[in-house]
Design a protein around this motif. Structure first.
Motif, PDB file in Angstrom:
ATOM      1  N   UNK A 188      15.363  -1.411  23.084  1.00 13.69           N
ATOM      2  CA  UNK A 188      14.547  -2.428  23.108  1.00 13.69           C
ATOM      3  C   UNK A 188      13.035  -2.309  23.460  1.00 13.69           C
ATOM      4  N   UNK A 189      12.011  -2.658  21.872  1.00 14.44           N
ATOM      5  CA  UNK A 189      11.009  -2.935  22.639  1.00 14.44           C
ATOM      6  C   UNK A 189      10.352  -3.646  22.773  1.00 14.44           C
ATOM      7  N   UNK A 190       9.516  -3.924  23.770  1.00 11.19           N
ATOM      8  CA  UNK A 190       8.426  -5.964  24.226  1.00 11.19           C
ATOM      9  C   UNK A 190       7.423  -5.251  24.646  1.00 11.19           C
ATOM     10  N   UNK A 191       6.107  -5.949  23.671  1.00 13.42           N
ATOM     11  CA  UNK A 191       5.270  -5.671  23.356  1.00 13.42           C
ATOM     12  C   UNK A 191       4.260  -7.000  23.766  1.00 13.42           C
ATOM     13  N   UNK A 192       3.422  -6.914  25.221  1.00 17.95           N
ATOM     14  CA  UNK A 192       2.988  -7.707  25.107  1.00 17.95           C
ATOM     15  C   UNK A 192       1.289  -7.353  24.701  1.00 17.95           C
ATOM     16  N   UNK A 193       0.479  -8.586  24.074  1.00 18.74           N
ATOM     17  CA  UNK A 193      -0.818  -8.627  24.039  1.00 18.74           C
ATOM     18  C   UNK A 193      -0.616  -8.091  22.472  1.00 18.74           C
ATOM     19  N   UNK A 194       0.365  -8.426  21.220  1.00 17.68           N
ATOM     20  CA  UNK A 194       1.250  -8.314  20.128  1.00 17.68           C
ATOM     21  C   UNK A 194      -0.384  -9.048  19.540  1.00 17.68           C
ATOM     22  N   UNK A 195      -1.054  -9.538  19.563  1.00 21.82           N
ATOM     23  CA  UNK A 195      -2.165 -10.409  18.809  1.00 21.82           C
ATOM     24  C   UNK A 195      -2.722  -8.517  17.708  1.00 21.82           C
ATOM     25  N   UNK A 196      -2.812  -7.751  19.973  1.00 19.28           N
ATOM     26  CA  UNK A 196      -3.049  -5.830  18.674  1.00 19.28           C
ATOM     27  C   UNK A 196      -2.801  -5.857  17.707  1.00 19.28           C
ATOM     28  N   UNK A 197      -1.617  -5.628  17.649  1.00 14.22           N
ATOM     29  CA  UNK A 197      -1.138  -5.440  16.600  1.00 14.22           C
ATOM     30  C   UNK A 197      -1.426  -5.056  15.194  1.00 14.22           C
ATOM     31  N   UNK A 198      -1.853  -6.467  14.755  1.00 12.03           N
ATOM     32  CA  UNK A 198      -2.261  -6.907  13.115  1.00 12.03           C
ATOM     33  C   UNK A 198      -1.369  -6.315  12.181  1.00 12.03           C
ATOM     34  N   UNK A 199      -2.177  -5.329  11.299  1.00 14.96           N
ATOM     35  CA  UNK A 199      -1.295  -5.143  10.043  1.00 14.96           C
ATOM     36  C   UNK A 199       0.259  -3.817  10.578  1.00 14.96           C
ATOM     37  N   UNK A 200      -0.362  -3.975  11.616  1.00 13.77           N
ATOM     38  CA  UNK A 200       0.786  -3.044  11.973  1.00 13.77           C
ATOM     39  C   UNK A 200       2.483  -3.781  12.699  1.00 13.77           C
ATOM     40  N   UNK A 201       2.399  -5.025  12.937  1.00 12.97           N
ATOM     41  CA  UNK A 201       2.468  -5.719  13.307  1.00 12.97           C
ATOM     42  C   UNK A 201       4.818  -5.789  12.451  1.00 12.97           C
ATOM     43  N   UNK A 202       5.871  -5.174  12.912  1.00 11.04           N
ATOM     44  CA  UNK A 202       6.980  -5.107  12.766  1.00 11.04           C
ATOM     45  C   UNK A 202       7.220  -6.502  12.005  1.00 11.04           C
ATOM     46  N   UNK A 203       7.194  -6.415  10.266  1.00 16.37           N
ATOM     47  CA  UNK A 203       8.035  -8.213   9.630  1.00 16.37           C
ATOM     48  C   UNK A 203       9.201  -8.558   9.859  1.00 16.37           C
ATOM     49  N   UNK A 204       9.825  -7.809  11.020  1.00 13.04           N
ATOM     50  CA  UNK A 204      11.275  -8.422  11.783  1.00 13.04           C
ATOM     51  C   UNK A 204      10.460  -8.422  12.968  1.00 13.04           C
ATOM     52  N   UNK A 205      10.832  -9.472  13.534  1.00 14.54           N
ATOM     53  CA  UNK A 205      10.934  -9.652  15.162  1.00 14.54           C
ATOM     54  C   UNK A 205      10.578 -10.814  15.591  1.00 14.54           C
ATOM     55  N   UNK A 206      11.270 -10.347  17.095  1.00 13.16           N
ATOM     56  CA  UNK A 206      11.250 -11.616  17.401  1.00 13.16           C
ATOM     57  C   UNK A 206       9.726 -12.208  18.090  1.00 13.16           C
TER      58      UNK A 206
END
Ligand SMILES: Nc1ncnc2c1ncn2[C@@H]1O[C@H](COP(=O)(O)OP(=O)(O)OP(=O)(O)O)[C@@H](O)[C@H]1O
Ligand SMILES: [Mg+2]
Length: 172
Positions: free
Chosen positions: A110-128
């Motif tokens: 399981x991946x838990x990502x703090x500051x996911x704002x930083x991902x920009x275009x890298x954010x996976x389309x499917x996510x919680x």
């Protein structure tokens, strides 16, 4: 049984203490499967690390889940591996990609990502998504938003598990 009816796209929790946020994480962990991605958004001190630690506890991680401050990801062993990211100190999405961020997505854990704002275009389309906000004093508002079918089912499962079991019928 109507499976579609059990899918939920959005859920809100108001937490009144760090403990309550950790318990929410623990409860969420019970619905998580290998390959799931939980993106945490919110200001400093809203409880992202507290929530991640609760998820770790729910996954049976024995050691302390602290923020991976000097590395951008820490792995913990539990029922499923927990890949805990903190992107606060990284720069542009290009830098995150160069660090090898994608290696642990859609994997055995399981991946838990703090500051996911930083991902920009890298954010996976499917996510919680979990969006955390200060709501005065020790109160925090947590909004859980499902992006994609898997995560609508996850929230459906979570809400079903959080409901009190129906009282047993009295038998004689
Ligand atoms: N309801 C609450 N939920 C979570 N944390 C709370 C709550 N009330 C008070 N706190 C306190 O707020 C702080 C939250 O810290 P935490 O490190 O989890 O935030 P964070 O969102 O990860 O911040 P950062 O962006 O710096 O990583 C802790 O000191 C915790 O004890
Ligand atoms: Mg943190």
């Amino acid at each position: 049984l109507n499976r579609k009816a059990s899918a939920i796209s959005d859920m809100q929790i108001v937490s009144r203490s760090a403990d309550a946020t950790a318990r929410a994480g623990k409860s969420l962990a019970g619905s998580l499967k290998a390959g799931d991605i939980v993106c945490l958004y919110g200001d400093l001190g809203t409880g992202k690390t507290v929530l991640a630690a609760g998820i770790g506890a729910g996954l049976g991680v024995k050691e302390c889940v602290i923020s991976p401050t000097f590395v951008f990801m820490r792995c913990h062993r539990g029922r499923l591996p927990l890949y805990h990211y903190d992107l606060y100190r990284v720069g542009a999405p290009g830098e995150i990609a160069a660090l090898g961020y994608e290696e642990f997505l859609f994997s055995d854990g399981v991946c838990v990502i703090e500051w996911a704002e930083r991902l920009g275009y890298l954010a996976p389309a499917e996510r919680l998504e979990v969006r955390l906000e200060h709501a005065g004093g020790d109160r925090r508002r947590l909004r859980l938003i499902a992006r994609g079918k898997r995560y609508r089912e996850l929230l459906g499962d979570l809400s079903r598990r959080n409901k009190r079991p129906a009282k047993k019928k009295r038998t004689r």
